[in-house]
Scaffold this motif. Sequence first.
Motif, PDB file in Angstrom:
ATOM      1  N   VAL A 264       0.848  -1.190   0.000  1.00 25.12           N
ATOM      2  CA  VAL A 264       0.000   0.000   0.000  1.00 25.12           C
ATOM      3  C   VAL A 264       0.886   1.244   0.000  1.00 25.12           C
ATOM      4  O   VAL A 264       1.838   1.349   0.767  1.00 25.12           O
ATOM      5  CB  VAL A 264      -0.920   0.012   1.231  1.00 25.12           C
ATOM      6  N   GLN A 265       0.558   2.180  -0.864  1.00 23.25           N
ATOM      7  CA  GLN A 265       1.197   3.492  -0.882  1.00 23.25           C
ATOM      8  C   GLN A 265       0.112   4.519  -0.588  1.00 23.25           C
ATOM      9  O   GLN A 265      -0.872   4.607  -1.316  1.00 23.25           O
ATOM     10  CB  GLN A 265       1.824   3.775  -2.247  1.00 23.25           C
ATOM     11  N   VAL A 266       0.259   5.277   0.513  1.00 26.36           N
ATOM     12  CA  VAL A 266      -0.812   6.187   0.919  1.00 26.36           C
ATOM     13  C   VAL A 266      -0.251   7.538   1.328  1.00 26.36           C
ATOM     14  O   VAL A 266       0.926   7.695   1.628  1.00 26.36           O
ATOM     15  CB  VAL A 266      -1.614   5.618   2.102  1.00 26.36           C
ATOM     16  N   SER A 267      -1.133   8.521   1.361  1.00 27.92           N
ATOM     17  CA  SER A 267      -0.829   9.831   1.908  1.00 27.92           C
ATOM     18  C   SER A 267      -1.936  10.175   2.888  1.00 27.92           C
ATOM     19  O   SER A 267      -3.122  10.140   2.547  1.00 27.92           O
ATOM     20  CB  SER A 267      -0.764  10.886   0.798  1.00 27.92           C
ATOM     21  N   VAL A 268      -1.576  10.476   4.147  1.00 31.92           N
ATOM     22  CA  VAL A 268      -2.577  10.798   5.160  1.00 31.92           C
ATOM     23  C   VAL A 268      -2.160  12.045   5.907  1.00 31.92           C
ATOM     24  O   VAL A 268      -0.987  12.446   5.904  1.00 31.92           O
ATOM     25  CB  VAL A 268      -2.750   9.636   6.166  1.00 31.92           C
ATOM     26  N   LEU A 269      -3.114  12.660   6.572  1.00 26.20           N
ATOM     27  CA  LEU A 269      -2.835  13.862   7.342  1.00 26.20           C
ATOM     28  C   LEU A 269      -2.249  13.501   8.699  1.00 26.20           C
ATOM     29  O   LEU A 269      -2.609  12.483   9.275  1.00 26.20           O
ATOM     30  CB  LEU A 269      -4.117  14.663   7.537  1.00 26.20           C
ATOM     31  N   PRO A 270      -1.334  14.315   9.231  1.00 27.99           N
ATOM     32  CA  PRO A 270      -0.789  14.044  10.572  1.00 27.99           C
ATOM     33  C   PRO A 270      -1.872  14.213  11.626  1.00 27.99           C
ATOM     34  O   PRO A 270      -2.861  14.913  11.420  1.00 27.99           O
ATOM     35  CB  PRO A 270       0.322  15.090  10.721  1.00 27.99           C
ATOM     36  N   VAL A 271      -1.678  13.559  12.781  1.00 26.66           N
ATOM     37  CA  VAL A 271      -2.609  13.690  13.898  1.00 26.66           C
ATOM     38  C   VAL A 271      -1.847  14.210  15.099  1.00 26.66           C
ATOM     39  O   VAL A 271      -0.622  14.112  15.191  1.00 26.66           O
ATOM     40  CB  VAL A 271      -3.266  12.331  14.230  1.00 26.66           C
ATOM     41  N   GLU A 272      -2.577  14.751  16.044  1.00 26.10           N
ATOM     42  CA  GLU A 272      -1.958  15.288  17.244  1.00 26.10           C
ATOM     43  C   GLU A 272      -1.426  14.156  18.112  1.00 26.10           C
ATOM     44  O   GLU A 272      -1.874  13.017  18.004  1.00 26.10           O
ATOM     45  CB  GLU A 272      -2.987  16.104  18.037  1.00 26.10           C
ATOM     46  N   PRO A 273      -0.451  14.453  19.005  1.00 28.83           N
ATOM     47  CA  PRO A 273       0.112  13.418  19.872  1.00 28.83           C
ATOM     48  C   PRO A 273      -0.980  12.671  20.642  1.00 28.83           C
ATOM     49  O   PRO A 273      -1.862  13.275  21.232  1.00 28.83           O
ATOM     50  CB  PRO A 273       1.030  14.203  20.820  1.00 28.83           C
ATOM     51  N   LYS A 309       2.432   1.486   4.393  1.00 32.39           N
ATOM     52  CA  LYS A 309       1.858   1.352   5.726  1.00 32.39           C
ATOM     53  C   LYS A 309       2.575   0.211   6.439  1.00 32.39           C
ATOM     54  O   LYS A 309       2.665  -0.884   5.906  1.00 32.39           O
ATOM     55  CB  LYS A 309       0.366   1.033   5.634  1.00 32.39           C
ATOM     56  N   GLU A 310       3.037   0.474   7.640  1.00 31.34           N
ATOM     57  CA  GLU A 310       3.758  -0.542   8.402  1.00 31.34           C
ATOM     58  C   GLU A 310       3.231  -0.556   9.821  1.00 31.34           C
ATOM     59  O   GLU A 310       3.072   0.484  10.447  1.00 31.34           O
ATOM     60  CB  GLU A 310       5.262  -0.265   8.375  1.00 31.34           C
ATOM     61  N   VAL A 311       2.920  -1.746  10.313  1.00 30.71           N
ATOM     62  CA  VAL A 311       2.405  -1.892  11.661  1.00 30.71           C
ATOM     63  C   VAL A 311       3.151  -3.014  12.359  1.00 30.71           C
ATOM     64  O   VAL A 311       3.680  -3.914  11.714  1.00 30.71           O
ATOM     65  CB  VAL A 311       0.894  -2.195  11.673  1.00 30.71           C
ATOM     66  N   THR A 312       3.189  -2.941  13.677  1.00 37.98           N
ATOM     67  CA  THR A 312       3.829  -3.990  14.467  1.00 37.98           C
ATOM     68  C   THR A 312       2.828  -4.576  15.435  1.00 37.98           C
ATOM     69  O   THR A 312       2.071  -3.851  16.074  1.00 37.98           O
ATOM     70  CB  THR A 312       5.038  -3.438  15.238  1.00 37.98           C
ATOM     71  N   ILE A 313       2.839  -5.879  15.526  1.00 40.23           N
ATOM     72  CA  ILE A 313       1.974  -6.615  16.441  1.00 40.23           C
ATOM     73  C   ILE A 313       2.858  -7.422  17.376  1.00 40.23           C
ATOM     74  O   ILE A 313       3.846  -8.020  16.953  1.00 40.23           O
ATOM     75  CB  ILE A 313       1.035  -7.575  15.674  1.00 40.23           C
ATOM     76  N   CYS A 314       2.492  -7.449  18.646  1.00 39.48           N
ATOM     77  CA  CYS A 314       3.221  -8.270  19.611  1.00 39.48           C
ATOM     78  C   CYS A 314       2.505  -9.603  19.791  1.00 39.48           C
ATOM     79  O   CYS A 314       1.276  -9.651  19.873  1.00 39.48           O
ATOM     80  CB  CYS A 314       3.303  -7.534  20.949  1.00 39.48           C
TER      81      CYS A 314
END
Length: 533
Positions: A264-273, A309-314
């Motif tokens: 996936v190649q995406v562009s998204v808006l930043p979010v607040e902390p 998009k990259e995610v980590t799962i434990c």
Amino acid sequence: MDNCGTEKIGRFWATNSSDDCLDIAVIGGGIGGAYTGWRLRDRGLSISVFEYSDRVGGRLFTAELPVAPGTYLDLGGMRFRGSAHTILTRTATELGLKIIPFPLRYGNADETIWNIFNKNLIFFNNSTMYPSPDDLYKIKTVDGTLLYKMSLDNVYGRFASREAYRYLSETGGWATTVGSHGALNGPTISLSYPVTTGPPEEINAIDGGMGKVPLTLMEKFLNTSTSHKLHLNHQLMKIEKRQAGGYNLGFRKTQTTDGITTPVQVSVLPVEPCESSTEFIESGGWILTLTYTSANAPDVFRGGNMGNKEVTICARRVVLAVQQRCIQEIDIPVFKNNPDIVKNIDSLVGIPAGRIYLAYNTKWWKTGNPDITHTKSDLPNRQTYDWSTGTNNVSIIMASYHDGDLVHYWRELSQFGTPIPGSLPGVNAVTDVVKKRVEKYLSAIYNVSQSDIPEAVGGAMMLWDKYPFQAAWGDFKPGFDDRKVRDMLYKPSASDEIYLVTNSWAPGNLQGWSEGTLIAVDAVINRYFNASK
């Protein structure tokens, strides 16, 4: 450490608390992953299955042509041995699936044409008994060399003439009748029919297609508990040990269009902390919900830039229900730093394979051949089967069942032309160039002029030669005792909770059967998971 309680592992972000870990992460949504989840469904564990594409089933892939409703095409596994494949038989029965006869079997001797060197031949079957597994590893050549240490080509080169070699290669129906794989694979592969005595072996299929097995397993697994999840379009890239225990699994998200899966190649808006961002994805009939904060989100979520998009799962335990080549492409330091593990994982020669189906309004191939249901040939389509007829009298022929280098031949042809009317789309499309070429070979086999073949009204094609299926099955390389390799690879690292459940290293000829995968799952669960509650 981030102020939202996360840490960065390489390029992935992950939570640092072991309370957030899955009990078990299962990699692969084929029959191995689905069966693993189903076997462990009532243990009170949190289990998630992660699948690279948008489809459950893996190499059990059933499709349906729009022009032939009610007729199912198995693009991967299409049959199983009723008496020998006991786990699959028992599981299908427990799932409530209808087991039906597969009358085409492996091609019935009295219904088969051999088209070799432009001649049609008839087969005479003389069955023999087969050595036991222990005896196989004691077989020696006349000069005292153990057979399992030699390649098949080496044996033929030393003890057979070139004419005999060519005869075996051309008449076997499979590319693996000869080759650089271990010679122990040769006796069963080079025989045209199962080496059994007595009544014919029962060969079965599933009503509605073999793909119903993993789909039903997955459905029942998911319905057992809300702690069971399926995540489609997730590609596992890395497995790292955590200081707090368990493993961080780094995934790259993918997207699938017409059977073609890409990152996936995406562009998204930043979010607040620490602000939450929730994503809803509908894929392959399932609704997936993914929630991130800005701290534990992948980099693309943090900056709004283009990227994967990259995610980590434990997870506390990891079950790899994928093929050999997929395992080799995952970055697993505990594997790569152990030469014995690397050597044993690399003990196989992968064999690609493919199928081409064509649909017609008449069974033209029966002209002059009313009793023929199967052919073997030295032509590039190698084998054909008189598949079935739909409810609207549209008839389907499996116009090619091939393996080995011929897969690359058909792959190249598939890049030319446009999909024929009624074809499945995308990766499963049959182009006019492929249709014309395969009809040329069918014309020669069935002795019907190509100009007399009616227009096809549909088609489907599947080539098992690209990630995550670089091979349809595998054969052991020379010098490996498959019993020792298999026993080690169920749990490659004694100090790690990472397990392999795949038919890649299955016993006997089960490397090409679903039963081999089910055997591996049962072996791992019985050895290592019975203490789980």
